[in-house]
Design a protein around this motif. Structure first.
Motif, PDB file in Angstrom:
ATOM      1  N   CYS A 100       0.848  -1.193   0.000  1.00  0.00           N
ATOM      2  CA  CYS A 100       0.000   0.000   0.000  1.00  0.00           C
ATOM      3  C   CYS A 100       0.882   1.240   0.000  1.00  0.00           C
ATOM      4  O   CYS A 100       2.055   1.191   0.393  1.00  0.00           O
ATOM      5  CB  CYS A 100      -0.951   0.016   1.202  1.00  0.00           C
ATOM      6  SG  CYS A 100      -0.126   0.139   2.807  1.00  0.00           S
ATOM      7  N   ALA A 101       0.313   2.340  -0.441  1.00  0.00           N
ATOM      8  CA  ALA A 101       1.030   3.621  -0.462  1.00  0.00           C
ATOM      9  C   ALA A 101       0.004   4.730  -0.567  1.00  0.00           C
ATOM     10  O   ALA A 101      -1.153   4.508  -0.960  1.00  0.00           O
ATOM     11  CB  ALA A 101       2.010   3.683  -1.629  1.00  0.00           C
ATOM     12  N   ALA A 102       0.435   5.950  -0.207  1.00  0.00           N
ATOM     13  CA  ALA A 102      -0.472   7.090  -0.247  1.00  0.00           C
ATOM     14  C   ALA A 102       0.286   8.343  -0.660  1.00  0.00           C
ATOM     15  O   ALA A 102       1.500   8.453  -0.445  1.00  0.00           O
ATOM     16  CB  ALA A 102      -1.132   7.305   1.119  1.00  0.00           C
ATOM     17  N   LEU A 103      -0.447   9.278  -1.248  1.00  0.00           N
ATOM     18  CA  LEU A 103       0.093  10.579  -1.618  1.00  0.00           C
ATOM     19  C   LEU A 103      -0.667  11.670  -0.869  1.00  0.00           C
ATOM     20  O   LEU A 103      -1.889  11.588  -0.714  1.00  0.00           O
ATOM     21  CB  LEU A 103      -0.039  10.826  -3.127  1.00  0.00           C
ATOM     22  CG  LEU A 103       0.796   9.947  -4.058  1.00  0.00           C
ATOM     23  CD1 LEU A 103       0.458  10.253  -5.510  1.00  0.00           C
ATOM     24  CD2 LEU A 103       2.289  10.132  -3.802  1.00  0.00           C
ATOM     25  N   SER A 104       0.060  12.688  -0.426  1.00  0.00           N
ATOM     26  CA  SER A 104      -0.548  13.836   0.250  1.00  0.00           C
ATOM     27  C   SER A 104      -0.230  15.098  -0.535  1.00  0.00           C
ATOM     28  O   SER A 104       0.919  15.314  -0.939  1.00  0.00           O
ATOM     29  CB  SER A 104      -0.011  13.973   1.681  1.00  0.00           C
ATOM     30  OG  SER A 104      -0.330  12.825   2.445  1.00  0.00           O
TER      31      SER A 104
END
Length: 340
Positions: A232-236
């Motif tokens: 999983c990964a996320a961008l802000s």
């Protein structure tokens, strides 16, 4: 360097189809793979024409695109390049030329073109040489070639620019290195938590309230394999710095860290960030920063961070701050050649 040409492949006749005798028109039959490999291992340049002989000694003219496709597939080539027409693939939704096309998308496009041809559609405006090259490029990738490129033969120096220039000039067809990567859904929360909890417990990443993750789930992607979430990964995003996005966290199940899933996930997030208009990617790390340094990130400071993010920076944790410039999709493609 010696340039070698010869009878390296056999051909077969197209025969009579639909009551039409195709005479000397033929199709690729088989490559003398070991013979070609032997020449290549001696650093010879092997030149193939589109003329092949059948085992009985008959001469047949084969489509050049088919010869290139089958030869590259038999040799498991890293890259196959076609000098095609000036046609390109365009994303009509976002109004930009598509530089990198996953093989599944390319196959769908070829099927639509073939269906239009069967329906005797007129006025599509698609050059036949481009369609032939696209079909062969797609088949070659399915046959084991890592990447196929379509270049505009009317651009002076196109081949040199594609090979030696960082940004390239063509359209690339590639295998789906991002297989299993998709946008996160509420049902994925248990899998995301299972990935994050060991890292949070070890102090490698900060604890994130699950409610906060759910509220920002549209910014998250997951890697799914056989129904399980393995990455999983996320961008802000920060309104005061529209050219920058923060990547974090990026987590991959330990069993899949050596299989390239981390590299694929990073590459995917870089493409998402670039498509959003960002030109810089930021990460904060206390342990894994060497991995990011090896992938083009460079250390920065608190002053390089967006103001709102700098205000929330923990001096006690003292995470190192790294940035990477996102130049173009072709630049990411070039890195993928080394990483994936």
């Amino acid at each position: 360097i010696d340039v070698i040409s010869g009878n390296f492949f056999s051909a077969m006749p197209l025969g009579v189809r639909g009551g039409i005798d195709f005479g000397s028109a033929g199709a690729f039959r088989r490559l003398e793979t070991e013979a070609v490999r032997a020449r290549l291992e001696r650093n010879d340049v092997v030149v193939l024409s589109n003329i092949g002989f059948s085992p009985s000694g008959e001469l047949y003219f084969c489509p050049a695109e088919q010869v290139a496709e089958r030869t590259a597939s038999s040799l498991r080539a890293e890259k196959l390049i076609f000098l095609a027409s000036a046609d390109t693939l365009v994303d009509i939704t976002h109004q930009h030329v598509v530089e990198n096309v996953p093989v599944q998308i390319a196959e769908g496009f070829v099927r639509r073109l073939e269906q239009a041809e069967q329906d005797n559609a007129v006025g599509s405006g698609t050059d036949e040489s481009f369609v032939a090259a696209l079909r062969a490029a797609t088949n070659s990738v399915r046959g084991g070639v890592r990447r196929a490129h379509l270049l505009n033969r009317f651009v002076d120096g196109a081949l040199v620019m594609e090979v030696f220039h960082r940004d390239g000039v063509g359209t690339m067809i590639s295998s789906d290195v991002y297989e299993g990567i998709r946008s996160a859904q509420p049902a994925d929360m248990a899998g995301i938590s299972a990935l994050l909890e060991p890292l949070e417990s070890a102090g490698i990443i900060l604890f994130r309230p699950r409610e906060a993750i759910e509220a920002e789930l549209s910014n998250w992607v997951v890697v799914e394999r056989d129904g399980a979430i393995i990455g999983c990964a996320a961008l802000s995003h920060y309104p005061e710095a529209p050219d920058l996005v923060e990547l974090g966290p990026l987590a991959v199940h330990p069993a899949y860290r050596s299989s390239g899933k981390g590299n694929a996930l990073l590459s995917y997030m870089e493409r998402v960030a670039l498509a959003s208009g960002a030109r810089r990617l930021m990460i904060l790390s206390t342990v894994s920063f060497e991995w990011f340094l090896e992938r083009g990130f460079r250390e920065g400071g608190i002053g390089d961070m967006p103001g709102s993010r700098a205000e929330g920076y923990s001096m006690n944790r003292a995470s190192k701050i790294f940035f990477k410039r996102l130049n173009s999709q072709h630049a990411i493609d070039s890195e993928d050649m080394l990483r994936l």
